[in-house]
Write an enzyme that holds these catalytic residues in place. Structure first.
Site: not given
Ligand code: NAI
Ligand code: MG
Length: 488
Positions: A149-150, A173, A226-227, A248-249, A282, A380
């Protein structure tokens, strides 16, 4: 109550069900979001696959694809105030940040628009005089772009830009936490004139929508941000389609300050590094490693400045600091801060949930010197918590900087040129910012080491990630081919 729609195969639709979206500044429901379940995901992937082969997209020249991306860039720029307002309402990120960030997102689309017709193949000087061999660069296929979402318009642009430049089609998505800006962005895709199915924008929950999408047999490339825990699901899901995966985590990035630096710059950069976006970034510089001789002065000035940060409603241009996106996130942060204090970390400022409406949590600084196991150093938090530790020698700074399984970003503040180079070489991270922090550009690759993922977004190499090569052999000789059983 505002309502949003999915965008599948060039049509807007309501989804299988609706779910609530919360405004984190008030804690109240402000909009109804459309949920994509298995059927919607399947239809979006089918549409993307058909569009991939359809002449209305596959028949375009690369230059024509670039023109569509230029058009999209202009539309994003024009719509920036509207998209920023929606992102601010849905995520709580302050309007100052969302408006400047989204205006810059247009530059990412322009960069990839310009790249579309520069992704060339090549001639191979093969070791056979009667043969000609060459490489054709082709789009990899249907792309699943899954984002959190961010900074979602930015994180989408670094996927859609190169994917569309290369000629792929996409299912984007959006996160279930705050999908409004991307569902609104779908209208710009429509207006720019991309053929139906080239870009589909959906949202829904991870275990159904995300899982079905990432395991779908027609998906050729998964671009995920995401995470790390979700990333493990993605990798497992991709065992079904053997799709190419880029990740990208998260991070636990060190911000390293040497005594020889300009302290004012380091202070301002550290504040931006961890408290911008309420720490929900992130690349947040969440571990301050400070040379022991200047620790007391630095921390005293840091906490004095931090206490003057103007917390407020995110849609007010004067506000410098807004709420967290979710209540769950605030609870997790509070637990880890409490636990770290029990372990011996010293609370310098913040550390208590804010009273009143909304998911506010104050800028927090924990002095973890001498408490190497403090949970806040290793977790984190994706929030406004700075964990401080000291070092005496450069070797100790390096050892502490590299002491987490992450490796996304890092910052080094020093006026010693040789040291800057030595540190750059020693740090295990995808980004080293020297005497600055948080700078990004469409031209510069972005991505991590270790648990922070793999693959790079931004720059030329990202566009190549969405292509694959075809090797073509041509026999140039006019002579008939010899009897096959006489081998030469
Ligand atoms: P999240 O990992 O919970 O969700 C990310 C996406 O994955 C969402 O769209 C979610 O619906 C989807 N998702 C969830 N479970 C899934 C599954 N089983 N299969 C497929 N898709 C699924 O991430 P959150 O907590 O919303 O965002 C924060 C995380 O994202 C942090 O760890 C942050 O560091 C990371 N992040 C990394 C960045 C980068 O460029 N390295 C930039 C921004 C955030
Ligand atoms: Mg929301």
């Amino acid at each position: 109550m505002q309502k949003f729609q999915l965008y599948i195969n060039g049509q807007f639709e309501n989804g299988a069900a609706q779910f609530d979206s919360i405004n984190p500044a008030t804690g109240e429901i402000w909009a109804k979001m459309p949920e994509a379940r298995t059927d919607e995901v399947n239809r979006a992937v089918d549409a993307a696959e058909q569009a991939f082969y359809n002449a209305s997209w596959a028949g375009l020249t690369a230059t024509q694809r670039g023109k569509l991306l230029y058009k999209l860039a202009d539309l994003v720029e024009q719509a920036a105030p509207r998209l920023a307002a929606l992102e601010t309402t849905d995520t709580g990120k302050i309007i100052r940040e969302t408006s400047s960030q989204i205006a810059y997102v247009a530059e990412y689309y322009r960069y990839y628009a310009g790249l579309a017709d520069k992704l060339e193949g090549s001639l191979i000087p093969v070791d056979k005089s009667d043969m000609q061999a060459w490489l054709v660069r082709e789009p990899v296929g249907v792309v699943a772009a899954i984002v959190p979402w961010n900074s979602q318009l930015f994180l989408s642009a670094v996927k859609l830009g190169p994917a569309l430049a290369a000629g792929c089609t996409v299912i984007l998505k959006a996160s279930e936490e705050a999908p409004a800006p991307l569902l609104e962005f779908a209208k710009l895709i429509d207006e720019a004139g991309f053929p139906a199915g080239v870009v589909n924008v959906i949202t829904g929950f991870g275990p159904e929508c995300g899982a079905v999408l990432s395991a779908h047999p027609k998906v050729a490339h998964i671009a995920f941000t995401g995470g790390p825990e979700t990333a493990k699901h993605i990798v497992r899901n991709s065992a079904e389609n053997l799709a190419k995966v880029s990740l990208e985590l998260g991070g636990k990035s060190p911000f390293i300050v040497f005594a020889d630096t300009d302290m004012n710059s380091a202070l301002n950069a550290q504040i931006a590094a961890i408290f911008a976006a309420t720490g929900q970034s992130c690349v947040a510089g969440s571990r301050l490693l400070i040379e022991a001789s200047i620790k007391d002065e630095f921390l005293q000035r840091l906490s004095e400045r931090v206490q003057r940060i103007k917390m407020g409603l995110p849609d007010d241009m004067q506000t410098e600091y807004g709420p967290l996106c979710t209540l769950k996130q605030r609870e997790k942060i509070q637990q880890v801060v409490q636990r770290s204090i029990e372990q011996g970390a010293k609370l310098i400022t913040g550390g208590q949930v804010c009273a009143g409406a909304g998911y506010y949590y104050p800028p927090t600084i924990l002095d973890c010197t001498g408490v190497p196991d403090a949970q806040s150093i290793h977790t984190e938090l994706f929030g406004p918590v700075l964990s401080v530790d000291t070092f005496i020698t450069e070797a100790e700074a390096i050892q502490k900087a590299n002491s987490t399984p992450y490796g996304l970003a890092s910052g080094v503040f020093t006026s010693n040129l040789n040291r800057a180079h030595r540190m750059t070489r020693a740090i295990r991270a995808g980004i080293v910012w020297l005497n600055t922090y948080r700078v990004v550009s469409p031209l510069a690759p972005f991505g991590g080491y270790g648990l922070s993922g793999h693959g790079r977004e931004g720059g030329l190499s990202a566009a190549l990630e969405y292509t694959t090569t075809k090797t073509v052999w041509l026999r140039m000789s006019d002579q008939p081919i010899d009897d096959p059983f006489v081998m030469r």
